[in-house]
Design a protein around this motif. Sequence first.
Motif, PDB file in Angstrom:
ATOM      1  N   VAL A 137       0.833  -1.208   0.000  1.00 53.96           N
ATOM      2  CA  VAL A 137       0.000   0.000   0.000  1.00 53.96           C
ATOM      3  C   VAL A 137       0.862   1.250   0.000  1.00 53.96           C
ATOM      4  N   ARG A 138       1.947   1.246   0.749  1.00 56.54           N
ATOM      5  CA  ARG A 138       2.797   2.442   0.807  1.00 56.54           C
ATOM      6  C   ARG A 138       3.529   2.689  -0.509  1.00 56.54           C
ATOM      7  N   TYR A 286       0.957  12.168   2.893  1.00 64.75           N
ATOM      8  CA  TYR A 286      -0.230  12.812   3.465  1.00 64.75           C
ATOM      9  C   TYR A 286      -1.520  12.225   2.868  1.00 64.75           C
ATOM     10  N   PRO A 287      -1.836  10.977   3.165  1.00 65.55           N
ATOM     11  CA  PRO A 287      -3.015  10.342   2.536  1.00 65.55           C
ATOM     12  C   PRO A 287      -4.336  11.025   2.875  1.00 65.55           C
ATOM     13  N   PHE A 288      -4.432  11.653   4.043  1.00 67.36           N
ATOM     14  CA  PHE A 288      -5.693  12.291   4.436  1.00 67.36           C
ATOM     15  C   PHE A 288      -5.959  13.559   3.619  1.00 67.36           C
ATOM     16  N   TYR A 289      -4.910  14.157   3.056  1.00 64.95           N
ATOM     17  CA  TYR A 289      -5.045  15.440   2.377  1.00 64.95           C
ATOM     18  C   TYR A 289      -4.968  15.294   0.848  1.00 64.95           C
ATOM     19  N   LEU A 421     -16.179   6.802   6.275  1.00 67.35           N
ATOM     20  CA  LEU A 421     -15.124   6.061   6.963  1.00 67.35           C
ATOM     21  C   LEU A 421     -15.346   6.042   8.470  1.00 67.35           C
ATOM     22  N   HIS A 422     -15.781   7.159   9.030  1.00 65.54           N
ATOM     23  CA  HIS A 422     -16.076   7.189  10.469  1.00 65.54           C
ATOM     24  C   HIS A 422     -17.160   6.158  10.809  1.00 65.54           C
ATOM     25  N   ARG A 423     -18.160   6.018   9.941  1.00 62.49           N
ATOM     26  CA  ARG A 423     -19.288   5.144  10.210  1.00 62.49           C
ATOM     27  C   ARG A 423     -18.965   3.667   9.966  1.00 62.49           C
ATOM     28  N   LYS A 431      -6.088   7.164  11.319  1.00 60.08           N
ATOM     29  CA  LYS A 431      -4.890   6.495  10.806  1.00 60.08           C
ATOM     30  C   LYS A 431      -4.276   7.293   9.654  1.00 60.08           C
ATOM     31  N   MET A 432      -5.122   7.758   8.730  1.00 62.84           N
ATOM     32  CA  MET A 432      -4.617   8.540   7.593  1.00 62.84           C
ATOM     33  C   MET A 432      -4.125   9.908   8.036  1.00 62.84           C
ATOM     34  N   GLN A 433      -4.763  10.482   9.042  1.00 67.27           N
ATOM     35  CA  GLN A 433      -4.298  11.772   9.553  1.00 67.27           C
ATOM     36  C   GLN A 433      -2.890  11.669  10.145  1.00 67.27           C
ATOM     37  N   ARG A 434      -2.532  10.477  10.622  1.00 66.01           N
ATOM     38  CA  ARG A 434      -1.176  10.249  11.137  1.00 66.01           C
ATOM     39  C   ARG A 434      -0.187   9.954  10.014  1.00 66.01           C
ATOM     40  N   GLY A 435      -0.665   9.933   8.770  1.00 66.99           N
ATOM     41  CA  GLY A 435       0.212   9.652   7.634  1.00 66.99           C
ATOM     42  C   GLY A 435       0.353   8.188   7.322  1.00 66.99           C
TER      43      GLY A 435
END
Length: 449
Positions: A137-138, A286-289, A421-423, A431-435
């Motif tokens: 994945v990375r 930065y997967p979340f962004y 995703l939250h639901r 997890k994505m916010q942590r990179g």
Amino acid sequence: MTPERVQLHDIGRRRAWCIWAVAVAVYVLAVFHRSSLGVAGLIATERFDISGTQLAFFTVLQLVVYAGMQIPVGVLLDRYGSRVLLIAGLVTMTLGQLLFAFTTSFGLAVVARAILGAGDAMVFVSVLRLVTAWFLVRQGAMITQLTGQIGQMGSIVAAAPLTLALHSLGWTKTFAFASSLGVVLLVGVLVVVKDSPYQRSEPVRIKVRALARSVQLVWGNPGTRLGMWSHFTSQFSVTVFTLLWGFPFLVRGQGLSAEMAGTLLTVMTGWIVVSGIVLGKLVTRYPFYRSWIVLSIVAAMATVWTVVLLWNGPAPLPLLVVLVCLTGSGGPASMVGFDLARSFTPEESLGRATSLVNIGGFLASLLTMALIGVILDWREPRGASAYDLGDFRVALCAQYVFWIGGASQILRYRRKAIAHLHRVHPGAVEKMQRGEPFVHPGFADNEGV
């Protein structure tokens, strides 16, 4: 581990790179076939005794067939896998190019280009499916970017080398030789390519009566729509610029020589490769962004186009260099759409999701090409030879319709995707916010929206 997921080969190692190299070579050939008419246009008008409008029909037809084939191809990809689709694509492209080599009839040439477009439609999404299956994945975001940028080398090969071949060998020998390349790569696919490093006892079976339901379910996932709108909003400008209106704008609108316009298009190609590598690293880090990165690139494109179109007279050359570079960045940005969809879709549904995403950019490109053409004809009824800077200033404003509409949809589905995703997958957003990359665990009916 269940019997269906017994791992037979290493992921992201030597075998994966060999499979990817062969698959990318097929994609390079597909782009070469797709772009080949661009340098053979004048010869084609003489060979088939056609007008410029009929010549443009070849390009539009190919894009229509390509886009129209995406959903069927996605279903077939999930059912039969990348290897079968790559083989089918190579055979189809080879037959189409071979027919194009020998026919002198405009009608048969149209059929040949339609066949070529159908084969082309099977290739790219099949390569992306292999990237997902064979790499970690990375690694995925960077390999996806490299796939797109290396694939575009086909358009470079379709420039000078094909031009020389046409003048030295003639139409029939040149395109017949080009078709034979598919036979060579067909052997490579048969020998090297495997669908997955895992053993699977049964392929994904989709019954005809469940087809609409399966596509609807994948489309209902907000991650698929987020990826599609990201692709839609970022890709069309560079596609329209390189395939149809960029060269006339630079020559007729900006007063550049044909040689300088060609140089700027070459600069754009080089920038696409560089920016793709940088963007791949950013998306991985930065997967979340990811969607914000796409929006930032779109905003930069729209800004530089605004400056150029409002400039008092032809823009200075340094500004045009910035224009082609930022416009070219839309190509790598559009690849982020596939990475977004990948985060929301399991392997067994990835073909359908990837195909739905792929429709976005080509649909936007077709609509933008057509709208620009309509505005130019309205502004200047005398035809292309009479276009001037004022005509292009008005016509190219059509891009803003798709940038603004697409950006609003990206923002809309980003919110929906995060809520989804939250639901459904608690902890994935954090997890994505942590990179850290998010690996999709599966697919269920309640994931549709």
